[in-house]
Design a protein around this motif. Structure first.
Motif, PDB file in Angstrom:
ATOM      1  N   MET A 434       0.828  -1.208   0.000  1.00 44.63           N
ATOM      2  CA  MET A 434       0.000   0.000   0.000  1.00 44.63           C
ATOM      3  C   MET A 434       0.862   1.257   0.000  1.00 44.63           C
ATOM      4  N   LEU A 435       2.010   1.180   0.693  1.00 45.69           N
ATOM      5  CA  LEU A 435       2.889   2.348   0.768  1.00 45.69           C
ATOM      6  C   LEU A 435       3.491   2.708  -0.583  1.00 45.69           C
ATOM      7  N   ILE A 436       3.608   1.744  -1.488  1.00 45.14           N
ATOM      8  CA  ILE A 436       4.121   2.059  -2.825  1.00 45.14           C
ATOM      9  C   ILE A 436       3.226   3.095  -3.482  1.00 45.14           C
ATOM     10  N   GLY A 437       1.927   2.855  -3.429  1.00 39.72           N
ATOM     11  CA  GLY A 437       0.989   3.808  -4.029  1.00 39.72           C
ATOM     12  C   GLY A 437       0.918   5.114  -3.279  1.00 39.72           C
ATOM     13  N   LEU A 438       0.923   5.050  -1.928  1.00 38.44           N
ATOM     14  CA  LEU A 438       0.826   6.276  -1.135  1.00 38.44           C
ATOM     15  C   LEU A 438       2.058   7.153  -1.314  1.00 38.44           C
ATOM     16  N   ASN A 439       3.239   6.534  -1.333  1.00 35.09           N
ATOM     17  CA  ASN A 439       4.456   7.315  -1.529  1.00 35.09           C
ATOM     18  C   ASN A 439       4.533   7.848  -2.960  1.00 35.09           C
ATOM     19  N   ALA A 440       4.068   7.039  -3.925  1.00 35.29           N
ATOM     20  CA  ALA A 440       4.056   7.514  -5.312  1.00 35.29           C
ATOM     21  C   ALA A 440       3.138   8.714  -5.469  1.00 35.29           C
ATOM     22  N   LYS A 441       2.063   8.737  -4.678  1.00 34.45           N
ATOM     23  CA  LYS A 441       1.143   9.883  -4.734  1.00 34.45           C
ATOM     24  C   LYS A 441       1.862  11.171  -4.357  1.00 34.45           C
ATOM     25  N   ASN A 442       2.650  11.151  -3.286  1.00 33.73           N
ATOM     26  CA  ASN A 442       3.402  12.337  -2.894  1.00 33.73           C
ATOM     27  C   ASN A 442       4.396  12.744  -3.967  1.00 33.73           C
ATOM     28  N   ALA A 443       5.091  11.745  -4.522  1.00 34.54           N
ATOM     29  CA  ALA A 443       6.086  12.056  -5.546  1.00 34.54           C
ATOM     30  C   ALA A 443       5.431  12.623  -6.797  1.00 34.54           C
ATOM     31  N   ILE A 444       4.275  12.080  -7.157  1.00 32.89           N
ATOM     32  CA  ILE A 444       3.590  12.548  -8.367  1.00 32.89           C
ATOM     33  C   ILE A 444       3.176  14.004  -8.220  1.00 32.89           C
ATOM     34  N   LEU A 445       2.747  14.394  -7.004  1.00 33.42           N
ATOM     35  CA  LEU A 445       2.321  15.780  -6.795  1.00 33.42           C
ATOM     36  C   LEU A 445       3.441  16.762  -7.123  1.00 33.42           C
ATOM     37  N   ILE A 446       4.688  16.383  -6.846  1.00 36.17           N
ATOM     38  CA  ILE A 446       5.821  17.269  -7.141  1.00 36.17           C
ATOM     39  C   ILE A 446       6.322  17.064  -8.566  1.00 36.17           C
ATOM     40  N   VAL A 447       6.492  15.801  -8.976  1.00 39.99           N
ATOM     41  CA  VAL A 447       7.072  15.518 -10.285  1.00 39.99           C
ATOM     42  C   VAL A 447       6.171  16.028 -11.402  1.00 39.99           C
ATOM     43  N   GLU A 448       4.869  15.869 -11.245  1.00 44.65           N
ATOM     44  CA  GLU A 448       3.965  16.291 -12.314  1.00 44.65           C
ATOM     45  C   GLU A 448       4.064  17.797 -12.551  1.00 44.65           C
ATOM     46  N   TYR A 449       4.081  18.607 -11.469  1.00 44.51           N
ATOM     47  CA  TYR A 449       4.172  20.052 -11.626  1.00 44.51           C
ATOM     48  C   TYR A 449       5.569  20.461 -12.093  1.00 44.51           C
ATOM     49  N   ALA A 450       6.589  19.738 -11.648  1.00 51.25           N
ATOM     50  CA  ALA A 450       7.938  20.057 -12.132  1.00 51.25           C
ATOM     51  C   ALA A 450       8.036  19.795 -13.625  1.00 51.25           C
ATOM     52  N   LYS A 451       7.436  18.722 -14.089  1.00 56.83           N
ATOM     53  CA  LYS A 451       7.444  18.416 -15.515  1.00 56.83           C
ATOM     54  C   LYS A 451       6.687  19.500 -16.297  1.00 56.83           C
ATOM     55  N   MET A 452       5.550  19.952 -15.762  1.00 54.80           N
ATOM     56  CA  MET A 452       4.792  21.018 -16.427  1.00 54.80           C
ATOM     57  C   MET A 452       5.605  22.307 -16.483  1.00 54.80           C
ATOM     58  N   ASN A 453       6.312  22.629 -15.402  1.00 51.38           N
ATOM     59  CA  ASN A 453       7.136  23.834 -15.392  1.00 51.38           C
ATOM     60  C   ASN A 453       8.262  23.746 -16.420  1.00 51.38           C
ATOM     61  N   MET A 454       8.861  22.563 -16.556  1.00 54.22           N
ATOM     62  CA  MET A 454       9.902  22.392 -17.564  1.00 54.22           C
ATOM     63  C   MET A 454       9.347  22.562 -18.974  1.00 54.22           C
ATOM     64  N   GLU A 455       8.156  22.033 -19.200  1.00 54.62           N
ATOM     65  CA  GLU A 455       7.542  22.177 -20.520  1.00 54.62           C
ATOM     66  C   GLU A 455       7.221  23.634 -20.833  1.00 54.62           C
ATOM     67  N   ASN A 456       7.054  24.444 -19.764  1.00 56.72           N
ATOM     68  CA  ASN A 456       6.809  25.873 -19.951  1.00 56.72           C
ATOM     69  C   ASN A 456       8.100  26.679 -20.075  1.00 56.72           C
ATOM     70  N   GLY A 457       9.240  25.980 -20.112  1.00 55.59           N
ATOM     71  CA  GLY A 457      10.509  26.660 -20.360  1.00 55.59           C
ATOM     72  C   GLY A 457      11.364  26.916 -19.151  1.00 55.59           C
ATOM     73  N   GLU A 458      10.987  26.500 -17.976  1.00 59.78           N
ATOM     74  CA  GLU A 458      11.793  26.735 -16.777  1.00 59.78           C
ATOM     75  C   GLU A 458      12.958  25.752 -16.720  1.00 59.78           C
ATOM     76  N   PRO A 459      14.096  26.171 -16.178  1.00 56.63           N
ATOM     77  CA  PRO A 459      15.205  25.233 -15.959  1.00 56.63           C
ATOM     78  C   PRO A 459      14.789  24.150 -14.971  1.00 56.63           C
ATOM     79  N   VAL A 460      15.508  23.047 -14.982  1.00 60.41           N
ATOM     80  CA  VAL A 460      15.096  21.894 -14.189  1.00 60.41           C
ATOM     81  C   VAL A 460      15.102  22.209 -12.698  1.00 60.41           C
ATOM     82  N   VAL A 461      16.116  22.958 -12.209  1.00 58.08           N
ATOM     83  CA  VAL A 461      16.186  23.249 -10.774  1.00 58.08           C
ATOM     84  C   VAL A 461      15.040  24.158 -10.365  1.00 58.08           C
ATOM     85  N   LYS A 462      14.815  25.219 -11.132  1.00 54.09           N
ATOM     86  CA  LYS A 462      13.729  26.149 -10.798  1.00 54.09           C
ATOM     87  C   LYS A 462      12.376  25.445 -10.914  1.00 54.09           C
TER      88      LYS A 462
END
Length: 541
Positions: A434-462
């Protein structure tokens, strides 16, 4: 007072109190600053992750393994045995005395007594019986069914004429009736009963010296007094009596032989030929039995058969087609069934002759099979989640940032079990998946928005920092809501508490550790994965 009131006034745009807003203004920039430091020292962060992976392997190894936790099912079972060959009258008398003493124990509501049946071997036996002690309702007692087991052994110590064994019923109905450890020692060399008894005694003497074993015993017993009938074949031949007729006569007179059935008064009656009871109570009564020779003469059986008094086993158990010795027991306090099974395997390797082997049965066999399958299921779950994320992001690299955070949750899960003295059992393994899915949920919340920011032209760190800043509050809100909802499971008491505590503690520990560490580790993992697999794209950053 006006100044105090104004500090707690609510913001009309956000609906939050100004004090909460002021705290967020201070906390979130501090969190983002710490994340930026972690990204700047990404090598150190990845080294910390590697250390946690190594620590996870160590904690997983030292955490006791088990199948299912012991549960208070509201009753306990006591098996008693008198000396072999004791009459049923003595068994009933001992049963009533033992039952009265068990009934007087605190928390016991009533007892059910059964005489003439040995629950350890599953065979009828005049010198054995069982007593089931039913407890009061859970809200009417302060002790558990497990607490009265040592007290029953104390009662048995006061009755030297009776051998008493008390145990909890298995947590899984039907899994076993002789304890949480069950195995057979198989005699592959065809040794006689006396040699098998020697092997069993030697094995038990060594096994009960192990600290992991609370009690180990065998249902194999060769102390039952019996008579062995020896047929004088040469004398039978001289009197022209077929040897087969001698055995048939013994079977008919002593054991009985069914002739046929007939219907009368609306019922079916069996016709059984057998000597009357008063003529088969003593071996000397064979002088009343006769067998016909080929010449038509009636020859007394006592002239052809001699008796020899000896001891043997009342029941002979076969497993996989060979004679076997049933070994059962329970682990010692503070040890798991997995540790006890390992101790018995080491004892078998040290003690058993080359013509003997062993096989786990009942709940022990299920535990052994479940332990092998749990690792496979965990790996399959990781692959399944990875494939889902790869389909979601249409990338094989971004899901790595999510999956690399799973060891953090697993470390929290195993660490919580180890610190509370719980086992790595089936329920903990369910919580781990169960923790695989719960931990993936937290990671997805950050990774998904970071990926969207990169697609909008932001550097990877920002992009990672902006995603961490924006998604911190949702991560904390959802994670702590789930953790607080599972706390009652982790501290449960009463019926079924063993399963609830094991699963709840694993989930609470894993999710708490994953949340506290993951909010810093996930942005780092995203940046590291992006830089490794997209070096050209991020070479200028």
């Amino acid at each position: 007072m006006s100044g105090l009131s104004s500090s707690w006034s609510r913001d009309s745009r956000t609906g939050r109190s100004k004090s909460s807003k002021a705290y967020s203004v201070r906390a979130i920039p501090r969190y983002v600053k710490n994340v930026e430091n972690c990204i700047r020292h990404a090598k150190i962060s990845m080294a910390v992750l590697l250390v946690m992976v190594i620590l996870l392997g160590w904690v997983a190894k030292v955490t006791p393994t088990g199948f299912v936790p012991s549960e208070d099912q509201g009753y306990s079972v006591t098996s008693f045995n008198l000396p072999e060959g004791a009459s049923s009258n003595r068994g009933i008398q001992a049963m009533m005395e033992l039952g009265d003493k068990i009934k007087s124990l605190p928390g016991v509501k009533y007892v059910m007594e059964v005489s003439g049946f040995d629950i350890l071997t599953g065979a009828p036996k005049s010198s054995a019986g069982l007593i089931v002690a039913a407890m009061e309702d859970y809200d009417k007692r302060d002790n558990s069914a497990q607490d009265i087991v040592p007290q029953i052994y104390g009662i048995g110590a006061q009755m030297p004429q009776v051998s008493v064994m008390a145990f909890d019923p298995p947590a899984l109905p039907g899994a076993s009736s002789t304890g949480s450890l069950s195995m057979y020692l198989m005699n592959l060399g065809g040794d006689d009963m006396e040699r098998m008894q020697e092997v069993a005694n030697e094995f038990l003497a060594k096994a009960n010296q192990r600290p992991e074993i609370g009690m180990a015993y065998t249902t194999f017993n060769t102390n039952t007094p019996v008579y062995q009938f020896n047929v004088d074949r040469e004398k039978a031949e001289s009197l022209n009596v077929p040897v087969a007729s001698v055995f048939t006569a013994l079977q008919t007179f002593l054991g009985g032989s069914e002739i046929n059935d007939f219907n009368a008064f609306g019922r079916t009656w069996k016709v059984v030929m057998q000597a009357d009871a008063k003529y088969r109570t003593n071996v000397d009564d064979m002088r009343y039995f006769f067998v016909r020779s080929n010449n038509g003469d009636m020859v007394p059986l006592n002239t052809l058969v001699t008796d020899e008094g000896k001891t043997s086993s009342a029941t002979v158990t076969r497993f996989n087609g060979v004679r076997a010795i049933k070994i059962a027991g329970n682990p010692a306090t503070g040890y798991s069934t997995g540790q006890a099974m390992t101790a018995l395997e080491e004892t078998a390797a040290e003690i058993l002759p080359t013509t003997y082997t062993y096989e786990w049965v009942d709940q022990s066999r299920d535990e052994l099979e479940a332990g092998n399958r749990s690792t496979q299921i965990f790996i399959i779950s990781l692959i399944f989640v990875f494939l889902c994320l790869a389909a979601l992001y249409e990338s094989w690299t971004i899901p790595l940032a999510v999956m690399l955070s799973v060891p953090v949750a697993a470390l929290g899960c195993f660490g919580a079990q180890y610190l509370r003295g719980l086992q790595n059992d089936v329920y903990m393994q369910i919580g781990l998946i169960m923790l695989i899915g719960l931990n993936a949920k937290n990671a997805i919340l950050i990774v998904e928005y970071a990926k969207m920011n990169m697609e909008n032209g932001e550097p990877v760190v920002k992009a990672a920092l902006d995603a961490a800043r924006l998604r911190l509050r949702p991560i904390l809100m959802t994670s702590f809501a789930f953790i607080l909802g599972c706390v009652p499971l982790a501290i449960a008491t009463g019926p079924g508490a063993g399963a609830r505590v094991s699963m709840g503690n694993a989930v609470v520990g894993g999710m708490t550790f994953a949340t506290m560490i993951g909010i810093f580790m996930i942005p780092v993992l995203f940046v590291v994965v992006e830089r490794i697999f997209n070096r050209k794209k991020h070479s200028e950053e």
